[in-house]
Design a protein around this motif. Structure first.
Motif, PDB file in Angstrom:
ATOM      1  N   VAL A   1       0.839  -1.212   0.000  1.00 23.00           N
ATOM      2  CA  VAL A   1       0.000   0.000   0.000  1.00 23.00           C
ATOM      3  C   VAL A   1       0.869   1.255   0.000  1.00 23.00           C
ATOM      4  O   VAL A   1       0.620   2.198  -0.762  1.00 23.00           O
ATOM      5  N   VAL A   2       1.909   1.270   0.841  1.00 22.96           N
ATOM      6  CA  VAL A   2       2.801   2.435   0.905  1.00 22.96           C
ATOM      7  C   VAL A   2       3.498   2.653  -0.427  1.00 22.96           C
ATOM      8  O   VAL A   2       3.585   3.777  -0.932  1.00 22.96           O
ATOM      9  N   MET A   3       4.000   1.584  -1.031  1.00 22.75           N
ATOM     10  CA  MET A   3       4.684   1.710  -2.320  1.00 22.75           C
ATOM     11  C   MET A   3       3.722   2.167  -3.416  1.00 22.75           C
ATOM     12  O   MET A   3       4.101   2.953  -4.289  1.00 22.75           O
ATOM     13  N   PHE A   4       2.469   1.697  -3.346  1.00 19.19           N
ATOM     14  CA  PHE A   4       1.492   2.094  -4.360  1.00 19.19           C
ATOM     15  C   PHE A   4       1.218   3.596  -4.301  1.00 19.19           C
ATOM     16  O   PHE A   4       1.273   4.286  -5.327  1.00 19.19           O
ATOM     17  N   PHE A   5       0.932   4.100  -3.111  1.00 19.52           N
ATOM     18  CA  PHE A   5       0.616   5.523  -2.996  1.00 19.52           C
ATOM     19  C   PHE A   5       1.844   6.399  -3.210  1.00 19.52           C
ATOM     20  O   PHE A   5       1.725   7.521  -3.705  1.00 19.52           O
ATOM     21  N   THR A   6       3.016   5.901  -2.871  1.00 20.60           N
ATOM     22  CA  THR A   6       4.235   6.641  -3.174  1.00 20.60           C
ATOM     23  C   THR A   6       4.438   6.751  -4.682  1.00 20.60           C
ATOM     24  O   THR A   6       4.791   7.812  -5.206  1.00 20.60           O
ATOM     25  N   ALA A   7       4.204   5.645  -5.389  1.00 15.70           N
ATOM     26  CA  ALA A   7       4.342   5.653  -6.841  1.00 15.70           C
ATOM     27  C   ALA A   7       3.299   6.560  -7.488  1.00 15.70           C
ATOM     28  O   ALA A   7       3.602   7.295  -8.447  1.00 15.70           O
ATOM     29  N   VAL A   8       2.066   6.530  -6.955  1.00 17.22           N
ATOM     30  CA  VAL A   8       1.016   7.409  -7.488  1.00 17.22           C
ATOM     31  C   VAL A   8       1.392   8.875  -7.286  1.00 17.22           C
ATOM     32  O   VAL A   8       1.230   9.710  -8.184  1.00 17.22           O
ATOM     33  N   THR A   9       1.912   9.197  -6.103  1.00 17.05           N
ATOM     34  CA  THR A   9       2.327  10.566  -5.814  1.00 17.05           C
ATOM     35  C   THR A   9       3.457  11.007  -6.739  1.00 17.05           C
ATOM     36  O   THR A   9       3.443  12.122  -7.279  1.00 17.05           O
ATOM     37  N   ALA A  10       4.436  10.133  -6.917  1.00 13.83           N
ATOM     38  CA  ALA A  10       5.569  10.472  -7.787  1.00 13.83           C
ATOM     39  C   ALA A  10       5.107  10.643  -9.225  1.00 13.83           C
ATOM     40  O   ALA A  10       5.563  11.548  -9.940  1.00 13.83           O
ATOM     41  N   ARG A  11       4.187   9.790  -9.660  1.00  9.16           N
ATOM     42  CA  ARG A  11       3.667   9.888 -11.030  1.00  9.16           C
ATOM     43  C   ARG A  11       2.835  11.152 -11.219  1.00  9.16           C
ATOM     44  O   ARG A  11       2.963  11.848 -12.228  1.00  9.16           O
ATOM     45  N   ALA A  12       1.996  11.447 -10.240  1.00  3.77           N
ATOM     46  CA  ALA A  12       1.141  12.633 -10.355  1.00  3.77           C
ATOM     47  C   ALA A  12       1.949  13.912 -10.383  1.00  3.77           C
ATOM     48  O   ALA A  12       1.565  14.885 -11.034  1.00  3.77           O
ATOM     49  N   SER A  13       3.050  13.931  -9.676  1.00  2.00           N
ATOM     50  CA  SER A  13       3.881  15.149  -9.629  1.00  2.00           C
ATOM     51  C   SER A  13       4.939  15.165 -10.718  1.00  2.00           C
ATOM     52  O   SER A  13       5.775  16.073 -10.758  1.00  2.00           O
ATOM     53  N   LYS A  14       4.928  14.128 -11.583  1.00  2.00           N
ATOM     54  CA  LYS A  14       5.881  14.035 -12.685  1.00  2.00           C
ATOM     55  C   LYS A  14       7.312  14.095 -12.182  1.00  2.00           C
ATOM     56  O   LYS A  14       8.165  14.814 -12.702  1.00  2.00           O
TER      57      LYS A  14
END
Length: 290
Positions: free
Chosen positions: A274-287
Motif C-alpha cells: 500500500v505504501v509503495m502504491f501511494f508513493t508511486a502514485v504521488t511520484a507519477r502525479a507530480s511528474k
C-alpha cells in the motif's frame, strides 16, 4: 603519466559495521517475515507451510481495508494544515527583518523531537471529556455548556489523531521549506523587483514555483510516514467503530496481541504494498521522473 591506484582493502573495515548492522537488524528480519507469511505460526508451535493462504485471507479482509481508509483519512486531515502552516512560518521566518527568528525556528521544531507516545498521551489528557483542559476552556468561554466526549465521535477522533501528527511534523517541514527558500538566489528576487513585481507576484510567480522540488520531497515523505502512523494513534485508542485504527495498529494487534504472527507477517507486506502504491502514485502525479 602512469598513476598507481592504491587498492587497499582497509576501507572495507570502516564500512563493514553498517552492512553488518543492516543485515542483522534489517535484511534478516525482512526475509524471516517473508518466510513467516507463507506459514501458519502462533509463536509456540512449529510453523506449518500454508502457501498463499495468508495473502488470500488478507485480500478478503474487510477490516484491513477499513484500516487503509482510516489511515488515508487521518493522513489527509493532517497533511493539508501541516504543509500550509509550515510554508507560512517558513516565509515569515525567512524574512531578514524578523527578530529572534532562530529562537522561533527552534521552538517550532521542538515538537518533532518529542516522542509520538508522549504527544499521544498529552493530547489524550487535553481532550479528556471529564478532566481535559480543552473542555474546561471551551466551557469557560461559553462555547460548550457541558463536557463533550471528543473520543466518542469518529470524526473528532480522527481529527485529534491528525492534529497530533500535524503538531509533531510541521516544524520539520518548516525547516525544510526554509532550506529551500535560502537556496533561491537573491538575484532572482532583485531582477523581479527591478521589473516592478509586487511581493505577492514574487511569492506566486517565483517563490512557489522554485519550491516545487521541496514540495515534492515533503509530500512524498509525508505519504511514507503518514501511512505508517502507529505510536500516537495507539495512545489515543482505536476510537468508536474502529475509526482511528491504522494499518500498523492492525499489524501490531494481529501479531502481538492475537499471537497470529504468520498472518501479521502477511499484513506487514500488505502495508508495504500500500505504501509503495501511494508513493508511486504521488511520484507519477507530480511528474517526479521528469
Amino acid at each position: 603519466m602512469n598513476t598507481k591506484v592504491n587498492k587497499s582493502y582497509y576501507g572495507y573495515f570502516f564500512i563493514a559495521p553498517f552492512f553488518v548492522g543492516f543485515t542483522v537488524f534489517g535484511l534478516v528480519p525482512i526475509l524471516y517475515t517473508l518466510y513467516l507469511s507463507f506459514m501458519k505460526w502462533d509463536g509456540f508451535t512449529d510453523p506449518v507451510y500454508v502457501g498463499l493462504a495468508n495473502y488470500s485471507r488478507l485480500l478478503q479482509d474487510s477490516f484491513f481495508y477499513q484500516t487503509i481508509g482510516n489511515t488515508l483519512i487521518i493522513w489527509i486531515l493532517s497533511i493539508v494544515p501541516q504543509l500550509i502552516l509550515a510554508l507560512l512560518l517558513a516565509l515569515i521566518l525567512n524574512e531578514k527583518f524578523v527578530r529572534g527568528k532562530h529562537f522561533f525556528r527552534a521552538v517550532y521544531f521542538f515538537p518533532h523531537i518529542v516522542t509520538p507516545v508522549t504527544l499521544g498521551v498529552m493530547f489524550s489528557l487535553l481532550f479528556d471529556w471529564q478532566t481535559g483542559s480543552v473542555n474546561k476552556l471551551l466551557m469557560s468561554v461559553g462555547i460548550l455548556q457541558e463536557p463533550f466526549n471528543w473520543f466518542n465521535s469518529p470524526l473528532w477522533s480522527r481529527i485529534i489523531v491528525a492534529l497530533v501528527t500535524c503538531w509533531q511534523y510541521f516544524g520539520f517541514n518548516m525547516i525544510v521549506f526554509i532550506a529551500g527558500l535560502q537556496a533561491i538566489p537573491e538575484t532572482v528576487y532583485e531582477a523581479a523587483e527591478v521589473d516592478g513585481a509586487t511581493r505577492t507576484q514574487i511569492a506566486i510567480k517565483i517563490t512557489l514555483p522554485l519550491l516545487r522540488p521541496v514540495f515534492l520531497f515533503t509530500f512524498i515523505t509525508s505519504v511514507i510516514g503518514g501511512l505508517q502512523l502507529f505510536d500516537s494513534a495507539l495512545m489515543l485508542g482505536a476510537g468508536p467503530e474502529n475509526s482511528t485504527r491504522t494499518m500498523v495498529m492492525y499489524l501490531y494487534e494481529t501479531a502481538f496481541k492475537n499471537f497470529d504472527y504468520s498472518y501479521g507477517s502477511a499484513v506487514a507486506f500488505g502495508i508495504f504494498a500500500v505504501v509503495m502504491f501511494f508513493t508511486a502514485v504521488t511520484a507519477r502525479a507530480s511528474k517526479l521522473k521528469e
